[in-house]
Structures are given as structure tokens and as C-alpha cells.
Scaffold this active site. Structure first.
Site, PDB file in Angstrom:
ATOM      1  CB  SER A   1      -0.905   0.012   1.231  1.00 43.45           C
ATOM      2  OG  SER A   1      -1.527   1.283   1.366  1.00 43.45           O
TER       3      SER A   1
ATOM      4  CG  HIS B   1      -3.789  -1.703  -1.712  1.00 37.71           C
ATOM      5  ND1 HIS B   1      -4.819  -2.527  -2.104  1.00 37.71           N
ATOM      6  CD2 HIS B   1      -4.285  -0.951  -0.684  1.00 37.71           C
ATOM      7  CE1 HIS B   1      -5.880  -2.297  -1.352  1.00 37.71           C
ATOM      8  NE2 HIS B   1      -5.583  -1.335  -0.485  1.00 37.71           N
TER       9      HIS B   1
ATOM     10  CG  ASP C   1      -5.123   2.034   1.046  1.00 38.28           C
ATOM     11  OD1 ASP C   1      -6.132   1.332   0.844  1.00 38.28           O
ATOM     12  OD2 ASP C   1      -4.088   1.603   1.579  1.00 38.28           O
TER      13      ASP C   1
ATOM     14  CG  MET D   1      -8.346   6.742   2.891  1.00 35.30           C
ATOM     15  SD  MET D   1      -7.497   6.444   4.466  1.00 35.30           S
ATOM     16  CE  MET D   1      -5.967   7.308   4.172  1.00 35.30           C
TER      17      MET D   1
ATOM     18  CG  HIS E   1      -9.282   0.018  -0.416  1.00 38.74           C
ATOM     19  ND1 HIS E   1      -8.701  -0.250   0.814  1.00 38.74           N
ATOM     20  CD2 HIS E   1     -10.623   0.002  -0.198  1.00 38.74           C
ATOM     21  CE1 HIS E   1      -9.651  -0.428   1.710  1.00 38.74           C
ATOM     22  NE2 HIS E   1     -10.825  -0.268   1.127  1.00 38.74           N
TER      23      HIS E   1
ATOM     24  CG  MET F   1     -10.989   2.909   2.204  1.00 37.50           C
ATOM     25  SD  MET F   1      -9.681   2.771   3.457  1.00 37.50           S
ATOM     26  CE  MET F   1      -8.264   3.260   2.477  1.00 37.50           C
TER      27      MET F   1
ATOM     28  CG  MET G   1     -11.440  -3.087   5.263  1.00 37.70           C
ATOM     29  SD  MET G   1      -9.886  -2.626   4.463  1.00 37.70           S
ATOM     30  CE  MET G   1      -9.101  -1.650   5.759  1.00 37.70           C
TER      31      MET G   1
ATOM     32  CG  ASP H   1      -5.801  -2.898   3.465  1.00 36.59           C
ATOM     33  OD1 ASP H   1      -4.783  -2.739   4.162  1.00 36.59           O
ATOM     34  OD2 ASP H   1      -6.276  -1.991   2.742  1.00 36.59           O
TER      35      ASP H   1
END
Length: 218
Positions: free
Chosen positions: A7, A32, A34, A36, A65, A67, A136, A174
């Protein structure tokens, strides 16, 4: 052999390109990403521009991913020739089937993530339509958290369901993955392992990737 997806949330952003190339050379299977928004999770990371800036480099495929709230409004922004998966949260999607079809309409594999308090049963009606389930094993929003053991039972349940009903999704985990617990998680039925701090805080990134890949049995 299990697949490793470091990540970049834990990377040194001043050396992001260099570090992503290093882990890719060492055999990382995915990068990966992430994302957010400060609403769905209590933190803000980066958007598609950062991910796309890596396109000119030699990198592994992207595992994105999201989020974020209202992911449908942003899915197209994360579609590139290197994007293999786009993963949304079950908890963020009012019409999950529609969101999955939105991802697939771009020629991208669709994944759904479950927070620690969300049961596998919430996905029963869509497991046949998705390519990946992300479990998660920490509460999303920050790196460096400890692994929540209850995630192992979810992985075992997802592995059982795909064997019983011949589903084709892969299982990803993750949060809190380390050299100490990766084999246990693999034995539970996991296929893809997201590791952040355990990779990017290592003195030698390439050596650490090799260690992770060696730790996951055939």
C-alpha cells in the site's frame, strides 16, 4: 503462491516513484492505492492524479481501494491501462450491484470491501458478480494498526462459500499484515495480501518484498 500488494499510503511520498518501481522490480504483484476522502474514513490521502503520475514508470498493476462516499462519481477517474481492480466499500454503496456494474463497464475487475464490523452475509446476493472481496483487518483510515483476529473467520467463510458455490472471486486482506502472520492468513484461504508499513518502513524494500513472497506457501 499468494500475491503481495504493498500500500503506497505508507510510502515516502517524496520518493514515491522510486519506491513503487523498487517494489515492482522485486516482484510485488499489485500497487495498492488507498483513496480516502475524510468523510467515509477520518483521514485524507490522495486522488487519481497521484496514481496516474505513476503511469510513465515501470510498475505493477493498480489495485485501487476507494474508501470514499459516493464512489460512483469517481470510478472513471481511476481507470487507467494499469488498473486491474477497483474496490468499493459495501458500507458506502446504496446500490451496490449498480456500482459493481459501473466498475465492470470500464473493463475493470470489481471488488467489494468489508469493514471489521460488517458480516460476510451482506454480500450473499452479489458474490457471484464480483471479482474480489477485500476483508479489512483494521478499521480503515490509518496505516500501522494492529491486525483484528476476527478477520480470519471472515476469510474462512468466504473461502468456504466460493468452494461450495463455485464462485470465482479472490480474497484480499488489508491491515496489520506482517511476516509474523501472513502464513496464518494464507492458510485461512486468503489470496492477496496488502502490506503497508511492513513493506515501506523496511530498510531494503526489495528484500522485504522477497521475504513476503517467500513466506506465503505454494
Amino acid at each position: 503462491m499468494g500475491k503481495i500488494a504493498p500500500s503506497i499510503l505508507s510510502a515516502d511520498f517524496s520518493k514515491l516513484g522510486e519506491q513503487v518501481e523498487a517494489i515492482s522490480r522485486a516482484g510485488a504483484d499489485y500497487v495498492h492505492v488507498d483513496v480516502m476522502d475524510g468523510h467515509f474514513v477520518p483521514n485524507i490521502s490522495f486522488g487519481s492524479a497521484v496514481m496516474k503520475s505513476l503511469n510513465r514508470l515501470e510498475t505493477a498493476p493498480y489495485d485501487v481501494h476507494l474508501m470514499i462516499e459516493n464512489p460512483d462519481a469517481y470510478i472513471a477517474d481511476f481507470v487507467t491501462e494499469k488498473t486491474e481492480f477497483i474496490v468499493v466499500h459495501q458500507e458506502a454503496c446504496r446500490h451496490l450491484h449498480r456500482t459493481v456494474q459501473n466498475i465492470k463497464s470500464h473493463g475493470i475487475k470489481a471488488g467489494v470491501a468489508l469493514n471489521p464490523a460488517t458480516p460476510v452475509s451482506t454480500l450473499e446476493c452479489i458474490l457471484d458478480d464480483i471479482d474480489l472481496v477485500l476483508v479489512m483487518s483494521v478499521n480503515p483510515g490509518f496505516g500501522g494498526q494492529k491486525f483484528i483476529p476476527g478477520a480470519l473467520e471472515k476469510i474462512k467463510e468466504l473461502d468456504r462459500l466460493r468452494k461450495e458455490k463455485d464462485y470465482n472471486y479472490v480474497i484480499e486482506i488489508d491491515g496489520g499484515i506482517s511476516l509474523d502472520n501472513i502464513k496464518t492468513v494464507s492458510d485461512a484461504g486468503c489470496d492477496i495480501f496488502v502490506a503497508g508499513s511492513a513493506v515501506f518502513k523496511a530498510e531494503n524494500l526489495e528484500k522485504r518484498i522477497c521475504e513476503f513472497k517467500e513466506a506465503v506457501p505454494e
